[in-house]
Design a protein around this motif. Structure first.
Motif, mmCIF file in Angstrom:
data_model
loop_
_atom_site.group_PDB
_atom_site.id
_atom_site.type_symbol
_atom_site.label_atom_id
_atom_site.label_comp_id
_atom_site.label_asym_id
_atom_site.label_seq_id
_atom_site.Cartn_x
_atom_site.Cartn_y
_atom_site.Cartn_z
ATOM 1 N N PRO A 106 0.800 -1.231 0.000
ATOM 2 C CA PRO A 106 0.000 0.000 0.000
ATOM 3 C C PRO A 106 0.835 1.284 0.000
ATOM 4 N N ILE A 107 0.325 2.270 -0.710
ATOM 5 C CA ILE A 107 0.907 3.614 -0.690
ATOM 6 C C ILE A 107 0.274 4.377 0.463
ATOM 7 N N LEU A 158 7.486 12.812 5.877
ATOM 8 C CA LEU A 158 7.091 11.409 5.792
ATOM 9 C C LEU A 158 5.725 11.179 6.440
ATOM 10 N N GLY A 159 5.335 12.095 7.326
ATOM 11 C CA GLY A 159 3.983 12.086 7.871
ATOM 12 C C GLY A 159 3.676 11.022 8.902
ATOM 13 N N SER A 160 4.692 10.424 9.492
ATOM 14 C CA SER A 160 4.442 9.376 10.483
ATOM 15 C C SER A 160 4.309 9.972 11.877
ATOM 16 N N GLU A 161 3.902 9.135 12.829
ATOM 17 C CA GLU A 161 3.813 9.572 14.223
ATOM 18 C C GLU A 161 5.110 9.274 14.970
ATOM 19 N N ILE A 162 6.071 8.713 14.260
ATOM 20 C CA ILE A 162 7.378 8.415 14.852
ATOM 21 C C ILE A 162 8.150 9.723 15.034
ATOM 22 N N GLU A 163 8.924 9.802 16.087
ATOM 23 C CA GLU A 163 9.683 11.021 16.361
ATOM 24 C C GLU A 163 11.184 10.758 16.255
ATOM 25 N N LEU A 164 11.898 11.771 15.787
ATOM 26 C CA LEU A 164 13.347 11.707 15.791
ATOM 27 C C LEU A 164 13.855 11.816 17.220
ATOM 28 N N SER A 165 15.022 11.231 17.482
ATOM 29 C CA SER A 165 15.644 11.379 18.800
ATOM 30 C C SER A 165 16.198 12.794 18.936
ATOM 31 N N ASP A 166 16.678 13.113 20.110
ATOM 32 C CA ASP A 166 17.261 14.450 20.302
ATOM 33 C C ASP A 166 18.553 14.621 19.501
ATOM 34 N N LYS A 167 19.077 13.508 18.965
ATOM 35 C CA LYS A 167 20.254 13.574 18.090
ATOM 36 C C LYS A 167 19.867 13.443 16.619
ATOM 37 N N LYS A 204 -3.048 -2.185 7.465
ATOM 38 C CA LYS A 204 -3.681 -2.985 8.525
ATOM 39 C C LYS A 204 -2.670 -3.941 9.136
ATOM 40 N N ASP A 205 -1.626 -3.394 9.701
ATOM 41 C CA ASP A 205 -0.650 -4.227 10.401
ATOM 42 C C ASP A 205 -1.296 -4.822 11.647
ATOM 43 N N GLY A 212 -1.710 -1.383 13.177
ATOM 44 C CA GLY A 212 -2.704 -0.781 12.294
ATOM 45 C C GLY A 212 -1.995 -0.144 11.118
ATOM 46 N N LEU A 213 -1.933 1.176 11.098
ATOM 47 C CA LEU A 213 -1.218 1.903 10.050
ATOM 48 C C LEU A 213 0.275 1.886 10.353
#
Length: 214
Positions: free
Chosen positions: A33-34, A138-147, A167-168, A172-173
């Motif tokens: 999926p895109i 990239l639009g994800s909810e993942i965050e970069l570390s402080d580095k 649907k993981d 989920g997404l």
């Protein structure tokens, strides 16, 4: 209905029906999926040796934390990169800050020392602002570390679209794959890279067949 007709149905109709069913299933599921189309990152992640267009890219972020993040990236290297790096349009692109360039040669040496080839693992040095901008797009909810590093790997297709799972079973997404989790790399990332490569192989095959018909 006599027995001969029943036998004919079993011998000819049912196999064809089964073939059509499984063929449609393959066409339906053999697509990754895109999640986000036309990512506006290719002009930022570009150099003389790096281009995202027309490449299947595993995008990673080492930021200011090369030595720590590379440990997790080696999980992906062993399970994914080693067996796919010779595929014509496959590459890994790692975003780093300029102060981490001193580690690149050693990293490539370590890859080459494992009977692999580091030439398809590319590095791009960006400013802190650029790293944050690319990651946010990239639009994800993942965050970069402080580095400005991440343990996650993103799949970018040839048209600069973000690929992943809608649907993981666990999340989920699913926007990216945790390189620190060996099971996730070995199963989910490995499977999804296979699906995307198969997708492009199928498109290439169809294109060649169409060219022959013309």
């Amino acid at each position: 209905m006599d027995k001969k007709k029943i036998v004919l149905i079993i011998l000819f109709v049912l196999p064809i029906t089964a073939y059509m069913f499984f063929s449609s299933a393959v066409n339906e599921f053999a697509r990754l999926p895109i999640l986000k189309k036309d990512l506006d990152i290719s002009n930022t992640i570009k150099s003389d040796s790096v281009n995202l267009k027309d490449k299947i890219t595993l995008l990673t972020f080492f930021g200011h934390d090369f030595e720590t993040t590379k440990v997790y990236a080696f999980n992906m290297k062993e399970k994914i990169y080693d067996k796919n790096h010779e595929f014509k349009d496959f590459q890994v692109v790692t975003v780093i800050s300029s102060d981490q360039e001193k580690y690149i040669d050693q990293f490539k040496y370590e890859i080459n020392s494992t009977s692999s080839d580091a030439k398809f693992w590319k590095f791009v040095s960006l400013t802190d602002t650029e790293i944050k901008s690319v990651f946010e797009k990239l639009g994800s909810e993942i965050e970069l570390s402080d580095k400005l590093s991440s343990d996650h790997c993103f799949i970018i297709d040839k048209n600069i679209n973000l690929r992943g799972r809608l649907k993981d079973e666990d999340e989920g997404l699913k926007y990216a794959y945790d390189m620190s989790n060996i099971a996730e790399v070995n199963d989910k990332l490995n499977d999804d890279v296979k699906v995307l490569l198969a997708e492009y192989r199928l498109e290439l095959k169809k294109y060649k067949e169409e060219q022959k018909e013309d």
